[in-house]
Design a protein around this motif. Sequence first.
Motif, mmCIF file in Angstrom:
data_model
loop_
_atom_site.group_PDB
_atom_site.id
_atom_site.type_symbol
_atom_site.label_atom_id
_atom_site.label_comp_id
_atom_site.label_asym_id
_atom_site.label_seq_id
_atom_site.Cartn_x
_atom_site.Cartn_y
_atom_site.Cartn_z
ATOM 1 N N GLU A 1 0.835 -1.219 0.000
ATOM 2 C CA GLU A 1 0.000 0.000 0.000
ATOM 3 C C GLU A 1 0.861 1.258 0.000
ATOM 4 O O GLU A 1 0.340 2.377 0.106
ATOM 5 C CB GLU A 1 -0.867 0.043 1.265
ATOM 6 N N GLY A 2 2.183 1.078 -0.012
ATOM 7 C CA GLY A 2 3.090 2.228 0.021
ATOM 8 C C GLY A 2 3.270 2.798 1.420
ATOM 9 O O GLY A 2 3.748 3.915 1.583
ATOM 10 N N MET A 3 2.873 2.028 2.446
ATOM 11 C CA MET A 3 3.021 2.515 3.820
ATOM 12 C C MET A 3 4.209 1.834 4.502
ATOM 13 O O MET A 3 4.519 0.683 4.208
ATOM 14 C CB MET A 3 1.746 2.240 4.633
ATOM 15 N N PRO A 4 4.866 2.549 5.421
ATOM 16 C CA PRO A 4 6.012 1.951 6.115
ATOM 17 C C PRO A 4 5.570 0.916 7.144
ATOM 18 O O PRO A 4 4.450 0.982 7.662
ATOM 19 C CB PRO A 4 6.645 3.156 6.829
ATOM 20 N N VAL A 5 6.452 -0.023 7.441
ATOM 21 C CA VAL A 5 6.185 -1.061 8.438
ATOM 22 C C VAL A 5 5.854 -0.423 9.798
ATOM 23 O O VAL A 5 5.033 -0.926 10.560
ATOM 24 C CB VAL A 5 7.398 -2.016 8.560
ATOM 25 N N ARG A 6 6.465 0.716 10.075
ATOM 26 C CA ARG A 6 6.236 1.404 11.361
ATOM 27 C C ARG A 6 4.768 1.760 11.573
ATOM 28 O O ARG A 6 4.321 1.905 12.703
ATOM 29 C CB ARG A 6 7.174 2.615 11.434
ATOM 30 N N ASN A 7 4.002 1.877 10.470
ATOM 31 C CA ASN A 7 2.595 2.246 10.608
ATOM 32 C C ASN A 7 1.699 1.096 11.055
ATOM 33 O O ASN A 7 0.524 1.307 11.331
ATOM 34 C CB ASN A 7 2.059 2.800 9.285
ATOM 35 N N GLY A 8 2.255 -0.124 11.096
ATOM 36 C CA GLY A 8 1.449 -1.268 11.515
ATOM 37 C C GLY A 8 1.149 -1.224 13.001
ATOM 38 O O GLY A 8 1.736 -0.445 13.747
ATOM 39 N N THR A 9 0.189 -2.058 13.426
ATOM 40 C CA THR A 9 -0.096 -2.168 14.864
ATOM 41 C C THR A 9 0.648 -3.397 15.357
ATOM 42 O O THR A 9 0.285 -4.517 15.020
ATOM 43 C CB THR A 9 -1.607 -2.342 15.094
ATOM 44 N N TRP A 10 1.685 -3.166 16.102
ATOM 45 C CA TRP A 10 2.536 -4.273 16.528
ATOM 46 C C TRP A 10 2.422 -4.463 18.026
ATOM 47 O O TRP A 10 2.452 -3.502 18.784
ATOM 48 C CB TRP A 10 3.986 -4.012 16.117
ATOM 49 N N SER A 11 2.301 -5.716 18.439
ATOM 50 C CA SER A 11 2.179 -5.971 19.880
ATOM 51 C C SER A 11 2.953 -7.231 20.245
ATOM 52 O O SER A 11 3.489 -7.916 19.360
ATOM 53 C CB SER A 11 0.704 -6.123 20.251
ATOM 54 N N GLY A 12 2.971 -7.540 21.518
ATOM 55 C CA GLY A 12 3.620 -8.767 22.013
ATOM 56 C C GLY A 12 5.028 -8.912 21.479
ATOM 57 O O GLY A 12 5.858 -8.018 21.630
ATOM 58 N N ASN A 13 5.268 -10.040 20.822
ATOM 59 C CA ASN A 13 6.601 -10.365 20.323
ATOM 60 C C ASN A 13 6.883 -9.816 18.926
ATOM 61 O O ASN A 13 7.969 -10.018 18.395
ATOM 62 C CB ASN A 13 6.748 -11.897 20.296
ATOM 63 N N ASP A 14 5.901 -9.126 18.334
ATOM 64 C CA ASP A 14 6.071 -8.637 16.959
ATOM 65 C C ASP A 14 7.352 -7.816 16.773
ATOM 66 O O ASP A 14 8.096 -8.046 15.811
ATOM 67 C CB ASP A 14 4.868 -7.782 16.520
ATOM 68 N N PRO A 15 7.629 -6.858 17.683
ATOM 69 C CA PRO A 15 8.828 -6.034 17.476
ATOM 70 C C PRO A 15 10.117 -6.847 17.418
ATOM 71 O O PRO A 15 11.048 -6.497 16.688
ATOM 72 C CB PRO A 15 8.826 -5.093 18.692
ATOM 73 N N VAL A 16 10.151 -7.952 18.178
ATOM 74 C CA VAL A 16 11.354 -8.799 18.173
ATOM 75 C C VAL A 16 11.548 -9.387 16.772
ATOM 76 O O VAL A 16 12.656 -9.404 16.225
ATOM 77 C CB VAL A 16 11.222 -9.936 19.218
ATOM 78 N N VAL A 17 10.434 -9.855 16.183
ATOM 79 C CA VAL A 17 10.506 -10.425 14.837
ATOM 80 C C VAL A 17 10.923 -9.355 13.831
ATOM 81 O O VAL A 17 11.810 -9.565 13.001
ATOM 82 C CB VAL A 17 9.137 -11.041 14.433
ATOM 83 N N LEU A 18 10.313 -8.178 13.946
ATOM 84 C CA LEU A 18 10.651 -7.082 13.014
ATOM 85 C C LEU A 18 12.142 -6.780 13.078
ATOM 86 O O LEU A 18 12.792 -6.549 12.075
ATOM 87 C CB LEU A 18 9.855 -5.815 13.363
ATOM 88 N N LYS A 19 12.666 -6.789 14.292
ATOM 89 C CA LYS A 19 14.070 -6.451 14.487
ATOM 90 C C LYS A 19 14.987 -7.458 13.779
ATOM 91 O O LYS A 19 15.991 -7.087 13.184
ATOM 92 C CB LYS A 19 14.379 -6.398 15.991
ATOM 93 N N THR A 20 14.608 -8.742 13.820
ATOM 94 C CA THR A 20 15.480 -9.745 13.208
ATOM 95 C C THR A 20 15.604 -9.526 11.701
ATOM 96 O O THR A 20 16.607 -9.887 11.112
ATOM 97 C CB THR A 20 14.987 -11.192 13.466
ATOM 98 N N TYR A 21 14.579 -8.921 11.083
ATOM 99 C CA TYR A 21 14.659 -8.683 9.643
ATOM 100 C C TYR A 21 15.256 -7.311 9.313
ATOM 101 O O TYR A 21 15.527 -7.010 8.161
ATOM 102 C CB TYR A 21 13.286 -8.839 8.992
ATOM 103 N N GLY A 22 15.442 -6.477 10.308
ATOM 104 C CA GLY A 22 16.088 -5.173 10.099
ATOM 105 C C GLY A 22 15.361 -4.258 9.120
ATOM 106 O O GLY A 22 16.003 -3.540 8.353
ATOM 107 N N PHE A 23 14.015 -4.287 9.137
ATOM 108 C CA PHE A 23 13.272 -3.440 8.193
ATOM 109 C C PHE A 23 13.592 -1.964 8.380
ATOM 110 O O PHE A 23 13.516 -1.436 9.491
ATOM 111 C CB PHE A 23 11.763 -3.649 8.357
#
Length: 353
Positions: free
Chosen positions: A163-185
Motif C-alpha cells: 500500500e506504500g506505507m512503512p512497516v512502522r505504521n502497523g499495529t505491533w504488539s507482544g513479540n512482533d517487534p522482536v521479529v521485526l528487528k530480526t529482519y532489520g526493516f
Amino acid sequence: MECGIIGLQGVGKTTLFQALTAHAIPVQPGSMKPNMGMASIPDGRLDRIAEFIPTQKVIHANLQVVDIPGIPTGSGGSALGPILAHIRNVDALCQVVRCYDDPGLGPANPVGDIDAIESELLLSDLVVIESNLDKAERVARGGDPDAKHRADVLARCKALLDEGMPVRNGTWSGNDPVVLKTYGFMTAKPILYVANVGEDELDGSSESAKVVAGHAEEHGGQFVPLCARLESEVAELEEADRAEMLESMGLTEPALGAMARAANDLLGLSTFYTAGEKEIRAWAIPKGASAPEAAGAIHSDIERGFIRAECFHVDDLFELKTEKAIKEAGKLRSEGKQYAMQDGDVVNFLFNV
Ligand SMILES: Nc1nc2c(ncn2[C@@H]2O[C@H](COP(=O)(O)OP(=O)(O)OP(=O)(O)O)[C@@H](O)[C@H]2O)c(=O)[nH]1
Ligand SMILES: [Mg+2]
C-alpha cells in the motif's frame, strides 16, 4: 544507539551533522563514507539544576549520529547498496528534506524528494520479505508456532508496503517487534523528518515545510524545521556571540536542541541526572531502565555493587529550591533494585564493591 542522517544528495546532511557535532569531526564533502560523531544534547533542565546546586562543571548527555552519504536521484546504481547497508545499521532515522530553492538542485520539491528516498527503503524491505515469507510459510505448515508468527508478521508487513506505507505504521504488539528487528526493516525504524528551510522561514510555516510536517504525521514520524546552514554557523560561534545571534533571529535556543531531543526520544531514551559539587551531569538511558541499569550507565562497578538510589525529581528541585527542603517535604526517595527510572530523576547511587 545511533541516529542516521539520511536524504538525497546535497540537501544539507553534512551541514546538519557539523552543527550537531559542533564542527568537532573533520568531514569530506560528498564523500561516500559515513561520518560518525557525538552530538551534545541541549537540555534546559540540566542548566537549571546548576542554578540551585553549585558545581564546577555541567556535562550534557550525548547522542551518537551518523552522517550517511546521500542517495543519488534517478537510478541509484552501484552506490545504492552500500548506502542502504549503512541505513540498515542505525537504530533511528533522521531524514533531511530540502525545503529551500537551490540554484544547482532547483526549486524545493519535498514530495518528490521524500518519495525518492522512501520508495528505495520500501522496495528494499519488500525484497527482504520476498526472500523470507515463502520459507516461513512452508515451515509454519509443519506446525512450528514461531514460524507461524514470523509468517504472520511478514504477511502484515507486505500488506503495508504494498500500500506504500512503512512497516512502522502497523499495529505491533507482544513479540512482533522482536521479529521485526530480526529482519532489520528500514521502514520500521523510528523516523524524524527535518525540514531544511530557508533562513527567512525558520518557524516552519512555508508550504514546503508544511508538506513535510503532514507527511511525518501520516507516516508515524516526528517533525522539526530548521535551517542547517544557519545552525552550522551558530554552532561555530563563541557562547556570548551565539546568544546575540539567536536573539537577532528571534530564537531562544538553536533548533538543534529540539532536534537532538526528538532524536533521543526516537531512540527510546530518557534522561536522569547526577548532581554534586564537582559536576552536574545528564545521562541517557533506555526508557524504563531499572535503577541498577541506570547506575551501570555511569560505571559497571556501581551497577554491580548497587545498594540503593536516593533520588528526587528535577521539578521538586525547581519548586523547593534546595535539597534540604526536598528532604523536609518528604520528596527525597530511597529506591531499590526494582525501581524503574523516571525521566528527570536526580540520583545519588549508594553502592559497595
Ligand atoms: N541555502 C541553504 N543551503 C544549504 C543549507 N544547508 C546546506 N546548504 C548547502 O548545500 C550544499 C550541500 O550541503 P551538504 O551539507 O554537504 O549536503 P549533503 O546532504 O551532505 O550532501 P551529500 O553528502 O553530497 O549528499 C552546501 O553548499 C551547503 O552550503 C541550508 O540550510 N540552506
Ligand atoms: Mg554529505
